[in-house]
Design a protein around this motif. Structure first.
Motif, mmCIF file in Angstrom:
data_model
loop_
_atom_site.group_PDB
_atom_site.id
_atom_site.type_symbol
_atom_site.label_atom_id
_atom_site.label_comp_id
_atom_site.label_asym_id
_atom_site.label_seq_id
_atom_site.Cartn_x
_atom_site.Cartn_y
_atom_site.Cartn_z
ATOM 1 N N GLY A 159 0.804 -1.211 0.000
ATOM 2 C CA GLY A 159 0.000 0.000 0.000
ATOM 3 C C GLY A 159 0.838 1.262 0.000
ATOM 4 N N GLN A 160 2.058 1.191 -0.578
ATOM 5 C CA GLN A 160 2.940 2.353 -0.629
ATOM 6 C C GLN A 160 3.205 2.719 -2.078
ATOM 7 N N PRO A 161 2.391 3.539 -2.702
ATOM 8 C CA PRO A 161 2.599 3.889 -4.100
ATOM 9 C C PRO A 161 3.942 4.576 -4.306
ATOM 10 N N GLU A 162 4.529 4.283 -5.500
ATOM 11 C CA GLU A 162 5.857 4.821 -5.796
ATOM 12 C C GLU A 162 5.861 6.343 -5.868
ATOM 13 N N GLU A 163 4.935 6.883 -6.599
ATOM 14 C CA GLU A 163 4.921 8.330 -6.816
ATOM 15 C C GLU A 163 3.511 8.852 -6.539
ATOM 16 N N PRO A 164 3.210 9.147 -5.305
ATOM 17 C CA PRO A 164 1.843 9.552 -4.940
ATOM 18 C C PRO A 164 1.495 10.944 -5.470
ATOM 19 N N LYS A 165 1.210 10.997 -6.764
ATOM 20 C CA LYS A 165 0.930 12.302 -7.378
ATOM 21 C C LYS A 165 -0.560 12.525 -7.624
ATOM 22 N N GLY A 166 -1.290 11.431 -7.908
ATOM 23 C CA GLY A 166 -2.708 11.583 -8.209
ATOM 24 C C GLY A 166 -3.571 11.156 -7.051
ATOM 25 N N PHE A 167 -4.834 10.905 -7.351
ATOM 26 C CA PHE A 167 -5.762 10.364 -6.364
ATOM 27 C C PHE A 167 -5.789 8.842 -6.529
ATOM 28 N N TYR A 168 -5.880 8.140 -5.403
ATOM 29 C CA TYR A 168 -5.883 6.679 -5.461
ATOM 30 C C TYR A 168 -7.235 6.121 -5.022
ATOM 31 N N VAL A 169 -7.755 5.189 -5.807
ATOM 32 C CA VAL A 169 -8.870 4.362 -5.368
ATOM 33 C C VAL A 169 -8.244 3.199 -4.612
ATOM 34 N N THR A 170 -8.602 3.027 -3.353
ATOM 35 C CA THR A 170 -7.969 2.005 -2.527
ATOM 36 C C THR A 170 -8.928 0.860 -2.228
ATOM 37 N N CYS A 171 -8.366 -0.232 -1.802
ATOM 38 C CA CYS A 171 -9.146 -1.445 -1.569
ATOM 39 C C CYS A 171 -9.909 -1.342 -0.245
ATOM 40 N N PRO A 172 -11.235 -1.536 -0.239
ATOM 41 C CA PRO A 172 -12.012 -1.376 0.994
ATOM 42 C C PRO A 172 -11.908 -2.559 1.958
ATOM 43 N N MET A 173 -11.498 -3.734 1.448
ATOM 44 C CA MET A 173 -11.390 -4.928 2.292
ATOM 45 C C MET A 173 -10.473 -5.932 1.586
ATOM 46 N N PRO A 174 -9.861 -6.859 2.310
ATOM 47 C CA PRO A 174 -8.994 -7.844 1.669
ATOM 48 C C PRO A 174 -9.760 -8.681 0.649
ATOM 49 N N GLY A 175 -9.101 -9.001 -0.456
ATOM 50 C CA GLY A 175 -9.754 -9.822 -1.474
ATOM 51 C C GLY A 175 -8.847 -10.074 -2.651
ATOM 52 N N SER A 176 -9.448 -10.572 -3.739
ATOM 53 C CA SER A 176 -8.718 -10.856 -4.971
ATOM 54 C C SER A 176 -9.320 -10.038 -6.109
ATOM 55 N N ILE A 177 -8.470 -9.607 -7.023
ATOM 56 C CA ILE A 177 -8.943 -8.827 -8.159
ATOM 57 C C ILE A 177 -9.577 -9.784 -9.166
ATOM 58 N N LEU A 178 -10.887 -9.656 -9.321
ATOM 59 C CA LEU A 178 -11.613 -10.524 -10.238
ATOM 60 C C LEU A 178 -11.536 -9.991 -11.661
ATOM 61 N N LYS A 179 -11.658 -8.670 -11.808
ATOM 62 C CA LYS A 179 -11.664 -8.094 -13.146
ATOM 63 C C LYS A 179 -11.275 -6.621 -13.068
ATOM 64 N N VAL A 180 -10.395 -6.182 -13.972
ATOM 65 C CA VAL A 180 -10.059 -4.764 -14.107
ATOM 66 C C VAL A 180 -10.797 -4.241 -15.333
ATOM 67 N N VAL A 181 -11.593 -3.187 -15.167
ATOM 68 C CA VAL A 181 -12.453 -2.724 -16.265
ATOM 69 C C VAL A 181 -11.964 -1.415 -16.872
ATOM 70 N N VAL A 182 -10.841 -0.873 -16.366
ATOM 71 C CA VAL A 182 -10.279 0.351 -16.939
ATOM 72 C C VAL A 182 -8.825 0.108 -17.320
#
Length: 632
Positions: free
Chosen positions: A556-579
């Protein structure tokens, strides 16, 4: 002719799934297989359920290997059985016939003999394709009727449908606790479902009591009805959690059931099924034959004791039964008499006396006492623990009683589904979400899960009672029932992995099936497998820089925190990335789908802007607070 009872051993699937969160690894399974070859069980349930998911998710093992290794070791001595959810197989969305066909072709080729097929709604149409294809490839279709009970409501949990004219059907006025006025889940309901399954070609029928809620008195009515009206073998499956299990199995045997499901001693009782050793004692007293080699069972049990110690961190009970081998150990006279008392009580249908005797037996051997919470709530134990875990994640365990009160109304609003995977999770998760909504001043159904929407819409099939059209409109935007359209099914991507030498993620039909059935988990498992193969063949490894970057993202430590981040609300697995990088998104747009608590959760952006970076990939496991996408 002497009565004969067949035993389906559940130890390596439902036993370890119920007791130890399906964490038994292949090396542990391998240690007991030589003894299983001699045990001569009619059948061994070894696959399906949570096994294929868990061996990839937690053990980094191939589920096809699990089935094939057991088949190779046991040969044809015992039939190998698995559990599947009808058209859903092991997932949540209904699959088209081509996937069901391919799955059964490969499952039978890998050693499967019997598939126990159930549908969470008892919608017989949903088991039709599975029956067709298991039989096509020479397997046996074991169709299961899911046992459930009609809910009871207190004054605080009345469903929204009361306002919509359904109170005449489901409620009596001026009662603190309101049973359903016209019961749905009658004896005739279950027998009729079994008859419909038989008409489809079922080779055997199972009464599947996934919650352990069926009392012996109900078993005494249902088994004779099934035996009289169905000309195929009848299997009885239950659990011990609420305290009915042992008495219910004994009652089924006395009333002529053909097969019962049991677990070996050190994995039995509590959340699992009754111990085969106790059933052996009952059958010996009744003069019923059991073609099981109990010496081999004792050898398995000795190994299971050590394996259970190794699984201690996954053992919520941590209560070992007192050692017992029915071939070599004598029962104390007072306990021996409890077995006789239980038999006599079961024969005269004295349920209270039967349960008292069975509880005395289980207490003497140090099996867990009945769980009154589960008994009173009338829900599966796994559903209860899932709700507790979900509320802990939101630091809201204090509202568990309110969430429990909402279960009956959420269930009725959704068409009164039986509570079995996946509907138990769908209803449980929605009850928790609704309790949180009400606590925070939001409408009860402010944020329904994708699965709850699909259930109400009709995509899971026909519910036992119709969903009110106005409620369906509120949740789904349509008043009409909308069945799932398998013609619109989109196959999972099978990308080329440039970082692993340019190979495809899935390399054969079995791996493609894993991707279809477990998109998030299989993608992560197969990526790791391809990477290891590439490193082993090429001698190359990820660079230190790449590893550092991955570690930063995972921590949870982004390399270059320049923009806004959408963060994970709870532990889980990425089922699908739509963007993807460069996409324009507006506040409220969906950016990916997270699988958490066995549910699909749409992750929405709280910011408008352009996607600068996608920090995760399909199949990746992420922690709470981890960055998912960066928006500028």
């Amino acid at each position: 002719m002497k009565q004969k009872l067949l035993i389906r051993d559940l130890t390596l699937r439902d036993g370890q799934q119920s007791a130890f969160a399906t964490r038994m690894n292949q090396s542990q399974v391998d240690r007991v297989l030589p003894y299983y070859k001699d045990a001569n069980f009619y059948a061994m349930e070894v696959w399906g359920g949570a096994v294929p998911d868990s061996v990839m998710r937690f053990l980094n093992e191939n589920p096809w290997d699990r089935l094939e290794k057991i088949h190779h070791a046991v040969g044809g001595v015992s039939k190998l059985t698995a559990l599947s959810r009808g058209r859903n197989l092991f997932g949540y969305a209904p699959y088209p016939d081509e996937i069901i066909d391919g799955f059964f072709k490969n499952a039978v080729a890998s050693g499967l003999n019997i598939m126990r097929i159930f549908d969470a709604l008892n919608d017989v149409d949903n088991v039709k394709s599975s029956v067709k294809y298991i039989k096509k490839y020479g397997g046996t279709a074991d169709c299961a009727v899911c046992y459930t009970v009609d809910p009871k409501f207190n004054g605080d949990s009345a469903p929204d449908n009361r306002k919509r004219g359904l109170s005449r059907l489901f409620f009596k006025k001026k009662e603190a606790v309101k049973p359903m006025h016209e019961p749905v889940f009658t004896d005739e309901y279950f027998v009729n479902k079994a008859r419909e399954m038989l008409a489809l070609g079922a080779d055997m029928i199972t009464i599947k009591d996934m919650s352990g809620l069926i009392p012996p008195s109900r078993v005494a009515r249902l088994i004779p009805l099934f035996k009289e009206q169905l000309n195929v073998p009848i299997d009885f499956h239950t659990h011990c959690t609420p305290g009915f299990g042992l008495g219910a199995v004994l009652t089924a045997i006395i009333h002529g059931v053909d097969i019962v499901d049991t677990v070996i001693w050190n994995f039995a009782g509590g959340p699992a099924a009754p111990a085969v050793e106790l059933i052996y004692v009952f059958c010996s007293k009744l003069g019923i034959e059991m073609d099981v080699n109990m010496e081999a069972v004792a050898s398995i049990n000795k190994e299971l004791q050590e394996i259970r110690k190794e699984l201690d961190m996954y053992d919520p009970v941590k209560q070992f039964p007192k050692p017992f081998n029915p071939l070599t150990d004598s029962l104390p006279p007072e306990i021996d008499s409890e077995f006789d008392r239980a038999i006599e009580a079961a024969q005269r249908n004295d349920e209270a006396e039967l349960l008292n005797a069975c509880h005395a037996i289980e207490s003497y051997f140090n099996f867990p006492a009945p769980d009154e919470r589960i008994k009173n709530a009338e829900i599966p134990g796994g559903m209860y623990t899932n709700m507790v875990a979900q509320l802990k994640q939101f630091n809201s365990l204090d509202i568990l009683p309110e969430a429990m009160k909402l279960i009956p109304s959420v269930r009725l609003d959704a068409g009164l589904p039986p509570l079995v995977t996946p509907t138990s999770q769908i209803v449980g998760v929605q009850a928790v979400a609704s309790a949180l909504n009400l606590k925070n001043g939001r409408p009860k159904y402010a944020n329904p899960s994708n699965q709850f929407v699909s259930l109400v819409k009709g995509e899971y099939g026909k519910t036992p009672v119709p969903v009110d059209p106005e409620f369906r409109m509120e949740i789904t935007g349509t008043r009409e029932e909308v069945p799932y359209d398998t013609s619109a099914y989109v196959h999972q991507d099978n990308p080329v992995l440039e970082e692993s030498g340019g190979v495809t993620l899935a390399r054969d039909e079995k791996e493609l099936l894993l991707l279809e059935l477990f998109p998030a988990v299989a993608a992560g498992f197969l990526r790791d497998k391809r990477r290891k193969e590439w490193e082993a063949n090429s001698g190359e490894n990820y660079t230190a820089k790449t590893k550092q970057k991955e570690q930063k993202v995972q921590a949870g430590q982004p390399e270059e925190p320049k923009g806004f981040y959408v963060t994970c609300p709870m532990p889980g697995s990425i089922l699908k990335v739509v963007v993807k990088k460069g996409d324009r998104v507006e506040k409220g747009d969906k950016v990916l789908v997270l699988e958490a608590m066995k549910m699909e959760n749409d992750i929405l952006t709280e910011f408008s802007g352009t996607i600068k970076r996608v920090c995760v990939k399909q199949g990746e496991t992420v922690g709470e607070g981890a960055p998912l996408v960066e928006i500028v």
